[in-house]
Design an enzyme around this catalytic site. Structure first.
Site, PDB file in Angstrom:
ATOM      1  CD  GLU A   1      -6.148  -0.381   2.635  1.00  0.00           C
ATOM      2  OE1 GLU A   1      -6.715  -0.715   1.588  1.00  0.00           O
ATOM      3  OE2 GLU A   1      -5.638  -1.187   3.424  1.00  0.00           O
TER       4      GLU A   1
ATOM      5  NE  ARG B   1      -4.237  -1.633   0.272  1.00  0.00           N
ATOM      6  CZ  ARG B   1      -4.349  -2.722  -0.494  1.00  0.00           C
ATOM      7  NH1 ARG B   1      -3.421  -2.976  -1.403  1.00  0.00           N
ATOM      8  NH2 ARG B   1      -5.380  -3.525  -0.375  1.00  0.00           N
TER       9      ARG B   1
ATOM     10  CB  SER C   1     -10.274  -1.554   3.371  1.00  0.00           C
ATOM     11  OG  SER C   1     -10.787  -2.689   2.727  1.00  0.00           O
TER      12      SER C   1
END
Length: 310
Positions: free
Chosen positions: A298, A167, A216
């Site tokens: 996130e 990520r 998310s």
């Protein structure tokens, strides 16, 4: 107001950002710049005072802009940046092209980029955040990207330059990705489209896709993937530790943790950015108290709080 460079694109002062994010919250940016093309973007950044902050924004699918807005020039790529071309196994897409469109167009050409189909966002963000799904990440198919530096130079970026990780990447502050090239495995178009239809169906059954969310909210602890593969371990999932902390369905103002999937933060209608971020922080605290696990956001949070809330 400061002097702004001449542009062929659209430059709007004091532009509220709430309608540009999936969560529909956020105060104004000092300026919103929508460049006409790469040359326009490069010329603008070259001429812009180097002290002015620049924030590239995709479709705002993974973003909370705080209620006080952003002291920056927000750059949002649009029509001149959403082309998609398939040649052999290679797919080149503008940074504003939606992940889902790229997956579909690639499938038409017999290239398997199906993992992109259910990712809510555009290609610039997928590269910047190394987006992934079903055990495949952007890094796995990445060939190169084109970007404009904060100083207005057009450069080519390799995987080494970006240093892909879970990520995240090493894209320097204020650089704007304008297009990317991927190479995917071959596949039968029909089979690839069928697979994507099945993926979408599964997603819609398990995630609150009809609600205002930003995907998310927290990463799965220790980088556990949420791929939904059969061999996937379910012991350390963000949704599981949120459930265990009793925070499924928790509310704060207009913000709520989804009843359908507790790792999804929802704007039920009138949420402020402060409601959403505050609820997220409350969840992190409760999870830490109940399991000793520290959840990491996130969703990107940027900007400053509303002046009256400090």
């Amino acid at each position: 107001m400061m002097n702004m460079p001449e542009t062929r694109g659209k430059l709007t002062p004091d532009r509220p950002l709430s309608d540009l994010t999936w969560l529909r919250v956020g105060g104004p940016a000092d300026y919103l710049f929508q460049p006409a093309d790469v040359e326009d973007l490069a010329a603008f950044l070259r001429a812009l005072d180097p002290d002015v902050a620049v924030f590239p924004m995709g479709v705002g699918s993974n973003l909370i802009v705080r209620d006080g807005g952003l002291r920056a020039v927000v750059i949002r790529l649009g029509r001149g940046f959403n082309g998609i071309e398939v040649e052999g196994n290679r797919v080149t897409a503008g940074a504003a092209a939606l992940d889902a469109h790229v997956a579909r167009k690639a499938a038409d050409g017999g290239v398997d980029l199906t993992f992109l189909r259910t990712i809510p966002g555009a290609i610039g963000g997928a590269v910047r955040m190394n987006a992934g799904c079903y055990g495949t990440y952007t890094a796995d198919v990445f060939v190169e990207a084109q970007a404009v530096t904060r100083a207005g130079q057009v450069v080519t970026l390799t995987a080494e330059d970006l240093n892909f990780r879970y990520r995240q990447t090493d894209l320097p502050e204020g650089w704007v990705i304008t297009q990317a090239t991927f190479e995917g495995p071959e596949g039968e178009p029909e089979e690839l489209h069928e697979r994507m239809t099945a993926q979408l169906q599964k997603r819609d059954e398990t995630q609150p896709t009809k609600d205002r969310t930003a995907g998310s909210t927290f990463r799965n602890p220790a980088g556990f993937s949420s791929t939904g593969r059969a061999d996937d371990v379910h012991d350390l999932k963000a949704w599981k530790v949120i459930d265990d902390a009793g925070m499924r369905g928790a509310r704060r103002g207009g913000a709520q943790m989804s009843e359908k999937h507790s790792n999804f933060l929802i704007n039920t209608g009138e949420a402020t950015a402060a409601d959403l971020e505050g609820l997220g922080e409350e969840v992190r605290k409760k999870v830490f108290q109940s399991s000793g696990i520290e959840l990491h956001w996130e969703i990107m949070r940027v900007g400053e709080p509303a002046p009256d809330s400090q």
